[in-house]
Motif scaffolding. Structure first.
Motif, short mmCIF file in Angstrom:
data_model
loop_
_atom_site.label_atom_id
_atom_site.label_comp_id
_atom_site.label_asym_id
_atom_site.label_seq_id
_atom_site.Cartn_x
_atom_site.Cartn_y
_atom_site.Cartn_z
N THR A 51 0.85 -1.19 0.00
CA THR A 51 0.00 0.00 0.00
C THR A 51 0.89 1.24 0.00
O THR A 51 2.09 1.14 0.18
N CYS A 54 2.51 4.61 1.49
CA CYS A 54 2.95 4.97 2.84
C CYS A 54 1.89 5.85 3.52
O CYS A 54 1.12 6.52 2.85
N CYS A 75 -5.56 3.98 4.86
CA CYS A 75 -4.22 4.46 5.24
C CYS A 75 -3.73 3.66 6.46
O CYS A 75 -4.49 3.45 7.41
N PRO A 76 -2.48 3.19 6.44
CA PRO A 76 -1.98 2.40 7.58
C PRO A 76 -1.96 3.18 8.90
O PRO A 76 -1.86 2.57 9.96
N GLN A 132 9.13 -0.06 1.90
CA GLN A 132 8.65 1.20 2.46
C GLN A 132 7.17 1.36 2.23
O GLN A 132 6.56 2.26 2.75
N ARG A 133 6.59 0.49 1.41
CA ARG A 133 5.18 0.60 1.12
C ARG A 133 4.37 -0.46 1.87
O ARG A 133 3.49 -1.08 1.33
N VAL A 149 -2.69 -3.70 5.87
CA VAL A 149 -3.80 -2.88 5.38
C VAL A 149 -5.08 -3.70 5.22
O VAL A 149 -6.18 -3.19 5.45
N ILE A 154 -6.73 -3.63 8.52
CA ILE A 154 -7.37 -2.33 8.73
C ILE A 154 -8.70 -2.27 7.98
O ILE A 154 -9.68 -1.74 8.46
#
Lengths: 648, 206
Positions: A389, A391, A608-609, B51-52, B112, B115
């Motif tokens: 996803t 950042c 969004c994380p 980083q993602r 994610v 989430i």
């Protein structure tokens, strides 16, 4: 002082493969280095730039890989040693010049360093560059460990000067991004003097103009070029980096190169078959030195070639083996064609082990089966996948949110042509699955230019494209020029996050400072687009309302190509990293979770994380460690439960 | 004093976590400490898209003789250090064995899809219990909470490094850490890193 310029001969450092290549070039006295960022190659130019002042080096991030190769070639023509570096996809971009350069030849030693990515760990494909060496007829070297990554690089400069042509060094992710002990050699004192001798006769390789011009007389350049390659093959016969280890007459000869050398070594160790197999590790994989190959083929009747992706080495060895069969006898080959090694994905020791077990009929049980079963079951129930996803605080999430909504509001089934950058994730749910084509650098705008012309055949959908700021300079400009010139109606959303973000925030022609930290002429993207004739608007993607409004306006109005510059710095950029603009929080008395009718818009859709879901209280929360403080989520909450307060 | 020899050659350590947790830094520091003590170290790192939000993993091979594969053969890790609890479970399935030593931070970073509500994140207590049933030698440390008390959550990676060295299994010492960290951080933060390291050493021995 960087450890890369430690001048104590014999000292050992732990170096990444990429750093070892840099050190090898320094020990060869390189002066000019250029590249375009691309994982897993980017650390090479970064490292050169940090020691540029200490070692009299010029380093640049060029506009694209072709320009990088041209910049490095100019230095070679002027007698300096130079190096250009790129990931495998970049070699495709540079290949037009490469074919001509291989024909004209070089003067000062020049290397093309390419970092391939078997398994596509950080690429959109696992295309391989090795075949280019054969295609354009230049030597190919592949280091088999970290020490060799340094030593072979130094050696390659000498080779380039002996044959007066560019030499290609190919690394892979597991070499470039892995690290190992490297023992340093001396750094030379160089007194470089650049001068381009070009007043001599045409085709005089020392003093004439350096040209690639064969016309109807291929023997003038193509013949000498092939002689260079033959000379390289002769030099490779004695190359110290081609090694054989194992018994004189093994049951099986393994031929390998690159990181696969380490997998083979590991597999042989695990199976304890050092006395049964021999390992021929080749550093010079094109052209293959025929006598060396013959001597080694004589050792065994069964040959196992271990390499990643395409059967390139396997094919080349089989061609030699066919020619040599009267002397060496007929061999049985194992590798990709036999089905022992896959042609897709990267290798590892386990794949080599299972192939060897089949070839040699070994009884080997690698793991405790009960443990394996129980641990796998535990991971299945307790370790949910970690999908990619954007950042926290990434401007692309906000941009795609607006693009997605603008297309929905427009109602004509518009679609976005994607491009190369972090925003490839626009194809995924993390970018609301907005992006519907994805290919190479700049291709989004080129495809959009084409889609825009399909109106006469009935295509009524609005056409959009995205591209980043670095990609714009790299390859999207010609496509935009094409669209404007041909009045192709599409809307380009230029996601300007102020750097080449995906690969670690390298500067590009729009940046005010170059990679060595020197002030640079920043080229204004907006002015370029206007000068080309596009209608241009600018918005901050964090302003969702304005962005969507502008996008809908551009989709509905105006002819030809339109550009919306969505300008907001990357969340990892030096100007934003670690600095929150807003303190964000959730007011639990207002957030009514599943009951608000928004279908948990913030967590389930926006994704969004930095926002998490409290399963006990059934409300959203902000994870303050992860949140980057962009405040966008406060603007999507329909009931105003997410609060943002400007950080003082 | 720690041992000066390896109980196995090559000896294999995995450091895992999520992008942004300082995983790569931790593996480089540990690797440098060993190289400075005369060992041959190979580190394989997967951090392309880390980083993602992706998982990130470093494989360290420690040897007295040579470089080894930058990818550890399945099921053969000797120590697994995880900066995030479910990453510990993931790595255990691929590289674990009944004799492996596991050290894990307890602070979750939610994927994610969790989430979004498409997947469930286990309770950390449940996870600890299950892992302990599988691996007798497993140590859980509240590294992020401790790091937050010290003023910066990123120090969790140094706390975990301290815990590894505190096991007294690897042939390295506190002084090796001081040298290696000194080469990587600004001089005014060396003491803070030493404090985090010492705290980790103590927590790891509990």
């Amino acid at each position: 002082m960087s450890y890369l310029i430690d001048n104590r001969e014999g000292v050992q450092h732990l170096l990444m493969g990429n750093e070892a290549i840099v050190r090898g070039a320094l020990e060869a006295g390189v002066n000019v280095t250029a590249g375009y960022p691309g994982t897993p190659s980017s650390e090479i130019i970064e490292a050169f730039s940090k020691i540029a002042g200490d070692r009299n080096i010029y380093a640049e991030w060029s506009t694209n890989e072709k320009v990088a190769m041209e910049v490095a070639a100019a230095a070679s023509f002027a007698g300096l040693r130079s190096l250009c570096v790129m990931k495998q996809n970049g070699v495709n971009v540079a290949s037009d010049f490469l074919l001509h350069l291989a024909s004209s030849g070089t003067r000062g030693g020049m290397l093309l360093v390419t970092c391939d990515d078997p398994g596509a760990l950080s690429s959109v494909n696992e295309g391989e560059s090795r075949l280019f060496a054969k295609l354009v007829e230049i030597p190919l070297l592949e280091p088999g460990d970290f020490q060799e990554a340094k030593d072979l690089t130094t050696w390659a400069f000498g080779l380039s000067e002996k044959i007066k042509n560019i030499v290609m060094i190919r690394s892979v992710t597991r070499m470039s991004h892995a690290s190992g002990n490297v023992t340093f050699g001396p750094l030379p004192e160089t007194v470089p003097h650049a001068e381009y001798s070009c007043d001599g006769p045409l085709l005089d390789t020392e003093t004439g103009p350096v040209i690639s011009m064969i016309l109807a007389a291929p023997e003038l350049q193509h013949g000498p070029q092939q002689e260079k390659l033959e000379k390289a093959a002769r030099l490779f016969e004695d190359c110290p980096f081609n090694t054989y280890t194992g018994p004189e007459a093994p049951e099986l000869l393994i031929v390998t190169s690159s990181a696969c050398n380490l997998y083979v070594r590991e597999a042989v160790h695990l199976l304890e078959i050092d006395d049964r197999v021999g390992i021929l590790k080749l550093a010079t994989t094109w052209p293959l030195p025929p006598n060396l190959i013959k001597q080694n083929l004589m050792r065994a009747d069964r040959i196992f070639v271990v390499e990643e992706v395409l059967p390139t080495l396997e094919g080349n060895i089989k061609i030699l083996a066919a020619d040599m069969a009267p002397e060496t006898g007929i061999k049985t080959f194992y590798g990709k064609h036999s089905g022992h090694i896959p042609s897709v994905g990267e290798l590892n020791p386990d794949i080599v082990v299972s192939a060897l077990v089949r070839i040699l009929d070994i009884d080997y049980r690698p793991a405790d089966a009960t443990f394996e079963y129980e641990a796998a079951a535990l991971a299945d129930t307790m370790a949910p996948n970690r999908g990619m996803t954007f950042c926290p605080g990434c401007p692309h999430r906000a941009s795609f949110w607006s693009i997605h909504h603008a297309i929905a509001l427009d109602g004509r089934n518009g679609f976005v042509c994607g491009d190369i950058g972090c925003y490839v994730m626009g194809t995924l749910p993390s970018g609301y699955s907005t992006v519907k084509t994805l290919h190479s650098m700049g291709s989004g705008s080129g495809l959009a230019s084409g889609f825009g012309k399909l109106k006469q055949f009935g295509l009524e959908q609005p056409v959009l494209a995205v591209c980043g700021d670095s990609t714009f300079f790299h390859a999207a400009m010609p496509a935009l020029a094409n669209a404007i010139h041909h009045k192709s109606p599409f809307t380009l959303m230029l996601l300007d996050n102020r750097g080449t973000a995906m690969t670690g925030f390298q500067p590009h022609p729009g940046s005010p400072v170059d990679v060595m930290g020197e002030p640079a002429q920043a080229i204004d993207i907006e002015a370029i687009c206007r000068a080309m004739g596009a209608k241009v608007e600018i918005a901050d993607p964090f302003n969702l309302e304005k962005t969507q409004e502008m996008l809908n306006h551009l989709m509905e109005h105006g002819e030809g190509a339109k550009v919306l510059i969505l300008r907001q710095a990357c969340a990892l950029s030096p100007e934003r990293r670690g600095k929150k603009k807003f303190d964000v929080s959730v007011d639990e008395t207002i957030c009514i979770g599943e009951n608000c009718g928004c279908n948990r818009l913030c967590t389930r859709i926006f994704g969004c994380p930095g926002i998490t879901w409290d399963n006990d209280k059934k409300v959203s929360r902000i994870d303050t460690i992860i949140c980057a403080g962009c405040g966008v989520c406060a603007d999507i909450c329909p009931v105003g439960a997410i609060r943002k307060k400007e950080v003082a | 004093m720690n041992s000066t020899r390896l109980s196995k050659d090559p000896y294999s350590v995995i450091i895992t976590g999520v992008g942004g947790q300082g995983n790569v830094m931790a593996s480089r520091v540990l690797g440098s400490m060993l190289v400075n003590n005369g060992f041959s170290v190979t580190i394989g790192e997967t951090f392309g898209a880390s980083q993602r939000g992706g998982s990130v993993m470093s494989h360290l091979r420690i040897s007295e003789t040579s470089s080894w594969s930058p990818q550890i053969p399945k099921g053969t890790a000797d120590i697994i250090v995880s900066l995030e609890p479910i990453e510990a479970v993931r790595v255990l399935a691929a590289y674990g064995n009944p004799g492996v030593i596991l050290l894990s931070n307890t602070r979750p970073i939610f994927p994610v899809n969790v989430i979004k509500g498409d997947a469930a994140y286990p309770s950390v207590e449940e996870l600890k219990k299950s892992v302990r049933r599988l691996i007798p030698h497993s140590i859980f440390i509240e590294a992020t909470e401790e790091a937050l008390k010290m003023g910066n959550p990123i120090l969790a990676n140094i706390i975990m490094l301290g815990a590894v060295v505190g096991l007294n299994i690897l042939p390295i010492t506190r002084e090796n850490f001081r040298t290696a960290i000194g080469e990587r951080v600004s001089p005014d933060t060396v003491d803070l890193n030493m404090d985090a390291f010492d705290l980790g050493s103590r927590l790891g021995q509990q």
